[in-house]
Design an enzyme around this catalytic site. Structure first.
Site, PDB file in Angstrom:
ATOM      1  N   LEU A 156       0.831  -1.193   0.000  1.00  0.00           N
ATOM      2  CA  LEU A 156       0.000   0.000   0.000  1.00  0.00           C
ATOM      3  C   LEU A 156       0.868   1.246   0.000  1.00  0.00           C
ATOM      4  CD1 LEU A 156      -2.521  -1.080   2.803  1.00  0.00           C
ATOM      5  CD2 LEU A 156      -2.697  -1.503   0.341  1.00  0.00           C
ATOM      6  N   LYS A 157       0.547   2.174  -0.869  1.00  0.00           N
ATOM      7  CA  LYS A 157       1.234   3.465  -0.883  1.00  0.00           C
ATOM      8  C   LYS A 157       0.476   4.427   0.016  1.00  0.00           C
ATOM      9  CE  LYS A 157       0.853   4.194  -5.298  1.00  0.00           C
ATOM     10  NZ  LYS A 157       0.133   2.987  -5.741  1.00  0.00           N
ATOM     11  N   TYR A 285      12.226  10.044  -9.715  1.00  0.00           N
ATOM     12  CA  TYR A 285      12.180  11.488  -9.508  1.00  0.00           C
ATOM     13  C   TYR A 285      13.163  11.861  -8.402  1.00  0.00           C
ATOM     14  CZ  TYR A 285       7.972  11.701 -12.375  1.00  0.00           C
ATOM     15  OH  TYR A 285       7.088  11.618 -13.422  1.00  0.00           O
ATOM     16  N   CYS A 294       8.006   2.787   5.809  1.00  0.00           N
ATOM     17  CA  CYS A 294       8.381   1.531   5.139  1.00  0.00           C
ATOM     18  C   CYS A 294       9.819   1.496   4.637  1.00  0.00           C
ATOM     19  CB  CYS A 294       7.422   1.272   3.974  1.00  0.00           C
ATOM     20  SG  CYS A 294       5.725   0.952   4.483  1.00  0.00           S
ATOM     21  N   LYS A 297      12.789   1.786   7.248  1.00  0.00           N
ATOM     22  CA  LYS A 297      12.750   0.662   8.194  1.00  0.00           C
ATOM     23  C   LYS A 297      13.093  -0.655   7.513  1.00  0.00           C
ATOM     24  CE  LYS A 297       8.616  -0.780   9.442  1.00  0.00           C
ATOM     25  NZ  LYS A 297       8.526  -2.204   8.993  1.00  0.00           N
TER      26      LYS A 297
END
Length: 473
Positions: A156-157, A285, A294, A297
Site C-alpha cells: 500500500l502506498k 524522480y 516503510c 525501516k
C-alpha cells in the site's frame, strides 16, 4: 466472512475497512483504548484519502466494529490478520515483540480451526516464529487444534492506500510447504530432491487456500491476481519490493548530485532514461530523500537480517547511505548560500509529511532540514495542509514557545519576512503558486526546491534565485 484484524495502525485500519467494504464482518482490535473509542466515534487517527468515509459508513452499517478485547473478537471469527507494528530496533532489526505477543494470545484463545494471516512487514522466518508461539500456547492448554499460518504482505502506498487495496497489482499469499526437503536430502541434485520430497512445490493447505481465494475474489474479478508461494518467499517479496523502489530513488538522487557538478539537468536525464521501457518513469524522480514508515525501516531490517546470516548487502548499504546524505542536501545548499551561521535569518518551509497525501512525518526529510536550520541559529516559519497535528511529537516544545519555529495557517503566511523558502513536500497547492505575490511577501526571493516542482528558467525570469535537485537554469 467474519474477520478479526489485530492492530489499527496504517495497515490494519485500511485492511479492516476495505474488507468490510465488500460485505465482510470485520472487528478491528487494538490495545489503545483511546484510539478505539475514537474510531467508534468516527475519529480516524491517520490521514488517508477515502478511509474516513469508508470507516464511518461501514461502522454505521454494522460491517466494521472496534474493540480492545481480542478474546471477544475471536469468538465470532476464525480468520485473524496480524497487522501490528514492527518498529526498528537500535541495531536496525525489526522488533517482532508485538507480532509474537499477538500470536501467543491467538493460541491462548482459539477454540477451533484458525487461519492466522501475517499482514505486518516481518523478516524472513517470522512465519515459523508465529507458528511456534501458537503451538506453545496450545500446549499450555493441552489442546491440539488445527491452524494455518500465512504471510500476506501489504503493498500500500501512503496517500493512495485505499485504492491500492481495492485495486491491487497483485495479492501475495505465502503458505507453508508441507513436503520440503529434509536436511539429509539437500546434498542431492535439485532434480533428485524435487522428485523424492516435492521440494519447491507448495503443497498448500486446501482449507486455507479456499478461504483466502474466497476472501480476495472481489479484489481480483478482472483476472486472478493471487500469487501463491512459500511463506518465506512472501516475506522476502515484501522486503525486496520496498528495497527495489528505495534503490531507484537513491540511484536517481545520486545521478542528480553528479548532474549538479557536471552542469547537466537531471530532469532531462530523467526523461531520457525513463523512456526506456526497461527502466520506466516510476520512482526515478530526484528529491531531498525518501522517508515514511516503510522504506527506511525495511532497508535497515534487510541489511541487519542479511548481515546476521553472514551476507554483506553492499548495494542496500549504499542505498541507505545515499538517502541519509540526501536528507542533508537542502541544508547544504542553504549553508552554501547564506553561510554556516544562520542566526537572525528566517526560512519558510512548505511541507512536513514525507510525501503528499499523508500526515505521516516518520523519517521525513523536513525533520532533518528544520532541526538543522534551528541548530544553526535560524527561525522557521512552516506550513503543511495536513500534517501539523503530528508536529507536537517531533519538535521540542521550547522551540515553539521561543518562536524558533512557527506553524502557520496558510502557505503564504509562512513566507512573511522569509530569507528563503524550502519546498519539501509536493502538495498540490504548492505546484502553481502565485510567484508575484510570493516575491512581494518574502524578504529575499530565494527558493530551494526539494522536489523539482518549478522550472529554473521561469524562476530566473521572475527574479528568483532558484536551486533544485540536480537542476540547471
Amino acid at each position: 466472512m467474519n474477520i478479526t484484524v489485530i492492530g489499527t495502525g496504517y495497515v490494519g485500519l485500511v485492511t479492516g475497512a476495505c474488507f468490510s467494504e465488500m460485505g465482510n464482518h470485520v472487528t478491528c482490535v487494538d490495545v489503545d483504548a483511546v484510539k478505539i473509542e475514537g474510531l467508534k466515534n468516527g475519529i480516524i487517527p491517520i490521514h488517508e484519502p477515502g478511509l474516513a468515509e469508508m470507516v464511518v459508513r461501514n461502522s454505521k452499517d454494522g460491517f466494521l466494529a472496534f474493540t480492545t478485547s481480542l478474546e471477544d473478537a475471536m469468538r465470532a471469527s476464525s480468520i485473524y490478520f496480524i497487522a501490528v507494528g514492527t518498529p526498528p530496533g537500535e541495531d536496525g532489526s525489526a522488533d517482532l515483540s508485538h507480532v509474537i505477543e499477538v500470536a501467543g494470545k491467538i493460541g491462548l484463545n482459539m477454540s477451533g480451526y484458525s487461519l492466522v494471516v501475517n499482514k505486518s512487514t516481518v523478516p524472513v522466518g517470522t512465519g515459523d516464529l508465529v507458528r511456534n508461539e501458537i503451538k506453545k500456547a496450545l500446549e499450555k492448554r493441552a489442546l491440539d487444534i488445527e491452524f494455518d499460518v500465512v504471510s500476506n504482505p501489504e503493498f500500500l502506498k501512503e496517500g493512495d492506500a485505499v485504492n491500492d487495496f481495492m485495486r491491487p497489482d497483485r495479492i501475495i499469499i505465502g503458505m507453508e510447504h508441507k513436503n520440503e526437503a529434509t536436511p539429509e536430502t539437500r546434498h542431492e541434485t535439485r532434480h533428485e530432491t524435487r522428485f523424492k520430497s516435492g521440494y519447491g512445490l507448495p503443497a498448500r493447505s486446501a482449507r486455507a487456500t479456499e478461504i483466502l481465494q474466497r476472501l480476495y475474489s472481489p479484489f481480483s474479478r478482472n483476472h486472478d491476481k493471487i500469487i501463491f508461494m512459500g511463506i518465506r518467499d512472501a516475506e522476502m517479496t515484501k522486503y525486496a519490493a520496498n528495497c527495489m523502489l528505495a534503490t531507484k530513488i537513491s540511484f536517481m538522487n545520486e545521478i542528480a548530485g553528479i548532474c549538479e557538478i557536471m552542469g547537466a539537468d537531471v530532469e532531462n536525464v530523467r526523461k531520457g532514461i525513463g523512456s526506456d521501457s526497461r527502466i520506466g518513469y516510476s520512482f526515478i524522480y530526484p528529491g531531498c530523500g525518501y522517508g515514511g514508515s516503510c522504506f527506511p525501516k525495511d532497508i535497515k531490517a534487510l541489511i541487519k537480517t542479511s548481515k546476521s546470516a553472514g551476507f554483506s548487502p553492499l548495494l542496500l548499504s549504499a542505498v541507505e547511505k545515499r538517502n541519509a546524505a540526501q536528507k542533508n542536501s537542502l541544508f547544504e545548499k542553504v549553508s552554501a548560500r547564506f553561510g554556516n551561521n544562520l542566526a537572525g535569518l528566517t526560512f519558510a518551509v512548505w511541507g512536513f509529511s514525507f510525501k503528499l497525501g499523508t500526515d505521516d512525518m516518520r523519517e521525513a526529510p523536513s525533520l532533518v532540514l528544520i532541526k538543522s536550520l534551528i541548530s544553526a541559529g535560524a527561525c522557521v516559519r512552516a506550513y503543511d495542509p495536513v500534517a501539523e497535528p503530528q508536529t507536537d511529537r517531533e519538535f521540542p516544545g521550547e522551540w515553539m514557545e521561543s518562536g524558533k519555529i512557527v506553524f502557520c495557517s496558510h502557505q503564504y503566511a509562512a513566507l512573511e519576512n522569509a530569507d528563503a523558502m524550502f519546498l519539501v513536500t509536493e502538495w498540490k497547492p504548492f505546484r502553481q503558486p502565485d510567484f508575484i505575490a510570493m516575491k512581494k511577501i518574502m524578504k529575499t526571493p530565494v527558493i530551494f526546491d526539494g522536489r523539482n516542482q518549478y522550472d529554473p528558467l521561469e524562476m530566473k525570469e521572475l527574479g528568483f534565485e532558484y536551486e533544485g535537485i540536480g537542476r540547471k537554469a
